[in-house]
Design a protein around this motif. Structure first.
Motif, short mmCIF file in Angstrom:
data_model
loop_
_atom_site.label_atom_id
_atom_site.label_comp_id
_atom_site.label_asym_id
_atom_site.label_seq_id
_atom_site.Cartn_x
_atom_site.Cartn_y
_atom_site.Cartn_z
N ASP A 114 0.84 -1.20 0.00
CA ASP A 114 0.00 0.00 0.00
C ASP A 114 0.87 1.25 0.00
O ASP A 114 2.04 1.19 0.37
CB ASP A 114 -0.87 0.06 1.27
CG ASP A 114 -1.86 -1.09 1.38
OD1 ASP A 114 -2.14 -1.74 0.36
OD2 ASP A 114 -2.33 -1.33 2.50
N GLU A 115 0.25 2.37 -0.38
CA GLU A 115 0.91 3.64 -0.13
C GLU A 115 0.97 3.81 1.38
O GLU A 115 0.07 3.36 2.09
CB GLU A 115 0.09 4.78 -0.72
CG GLU A 115 0.11 4.83 -2.22
CD GLU A 115 -0.64 6.05 -2.75
OE1 GLU A 115 -0.92 7.00 -1.99
OE2 GLU A 115 -0.94 6.03 -3.95
N SER A 116 2.02 4.43 1.86
CA SER A 116 2.11 4.55 3.31
C SER A 116 2.96 5.74 3.69
O SER A 116 3.64 6.34 2.86
CB SER A 116 2.70 3.28 3.92
OG SER A 116 4.01 3.10 3.44
N ASP A 117 2.91 6.04 4.97
CA ASP A 117 3.78 7.05 5.54
C ASP A 117 4.20 6.56 6.91
O ASP A 117 3.62 5.62 7.44
CB ASP A 117 3.08 8.42 5.59
CG ASP A 117 1.88 8.43 6.52
OD1 ASP A 117 2.05 8.16 7.73
OD2 ASP A 117 0.76 8.73 6.05
N PRO A 118 5.22 7.16 7.51
CA PRO A 118 5.72 6.67 8.79
C PRO A 118 4.69 6.73 9.93
O PRO A 118 4.89 6.09 10.95
CB PRO A 118 6.91 7.59 9.08
CG PRO A 118 7.32 8.11 7.76
CD PRO A 118 6.08 8.21 6.95
N GLY A 119 3.60 7.46 9.74
CA GLY A 119 2.59 7.57 10.79
C GLY A 119 1.56 6.45 10.78
O GLY A 119 0.70 6.38 11.65
N GLU A 120 1.63 5.56 9.78
CA GLU A 120 0.66 4.46 9.66
C GLU A 120 1.39 3.16 9.34
O GLU A 120 2.45 3.17 8.72
CB GLU A 120 -0.34 4.74 8.53
CG GLU A 120 -1.21 5.93 8.74
CD GLU A 120 -2.19 6.11 7.58
OE1 GLU A 120 -2.47 5.12 6.88
OE2 GLU A 120 -2.65 7.24 7.40
N GLN A 122 2.16 0.21 7.17
CA GLN A 122 2.03 -0.10 5.76
C GLN A 122 1.36 -1.46 5.62
O GLN A 122 1.67 -2.38 6.36
CB GLN A 122 3.39 -0.13 5.08
CG GLN A 122 3.31 -0.45 3.60
CD GLN A 122 4.69 -0.57 2.97
OE1 GLN A 122 5.66 -0.93 3.63
NE2 GLN A 122 4.78 -0.27 1.69
#
Length: 170
Positions: A114-120, A122
């Protein structure tokens, strides 16, 4: 009256390898839909066409999604393996747990992060192809048994292709 079953937990694991449970990382699983094949016919002298049902199904494509990266997947990706899709249902009338099992032989052929960022967390989705065996049991009762190599498709214990195998002499 029909029982009301509520899904309460899921797991996916390699059926023949201990320690491969994904119960704490799995987000969701997709038990493949069963779609019977049809053969279309539009008679030149008739008043309508029809799609006639065949005692065979379309290719099955199960999948599951996990949170994080599932490194175990890479060890057998692209190779057919035996998997257990497990579910825990709760009979809402009796409040008793009911086990469900999908046994699948197929190859994991897709890894889609998935698209992700460090706050969630992945997520990653894993999809199967080359499924040659599928069975689904609810509370120990076989609802589906389908095997490509055996040429068997059973629904609720009834072999839908038995007469056809007999007609072929096999």
């Amino acid at each position: 009256m029909q029982n009301l079953y509520m899904l309460t937990a899921v797991d996916v694991r390699r059926a023949e390898v201990a320690g491969t449970s994904r119960a704490t990382t799995i987000e969701k699983l997709t038990i493949p839909p069963i779609k019977f094949m049809t053969a279309g016919h539009n008679p030149g002298g008739g008043v309508m066409g029809g799609d006639f049902v065949l005692p065979r199904i379309e290719a099955l494509e199960p999948a599951f999604s996990v949170k994080g990266i599932d490194t175990d997947i890479f060890g057998g990706m692209g190779v057919r393996d035996k998997w257990t899709f497990a579910g825990a249902y709760r009979d809402k009338k009796t409040n008793k747990p009911v086990p469900a099992r999908g046994i699948i032989e197929g190859a994991v052929t897709e890894w889609e992060p998935d698209e992700s960022d460090p706050g969630e967390f992945q997520g990653c989705t894993h999809a199967f192809k080359e499924v040659t065996h599928f069975e689904f049991l609810l509370n120990g009762v076989e609802l589906w048994y389908i095997d490509f190599w055996e040429r068997i498709i059973r629904r609720n214990g009834e072999d839908l292709f038995a007469a056809d195998r007999l007609a072929l002499g096999a």
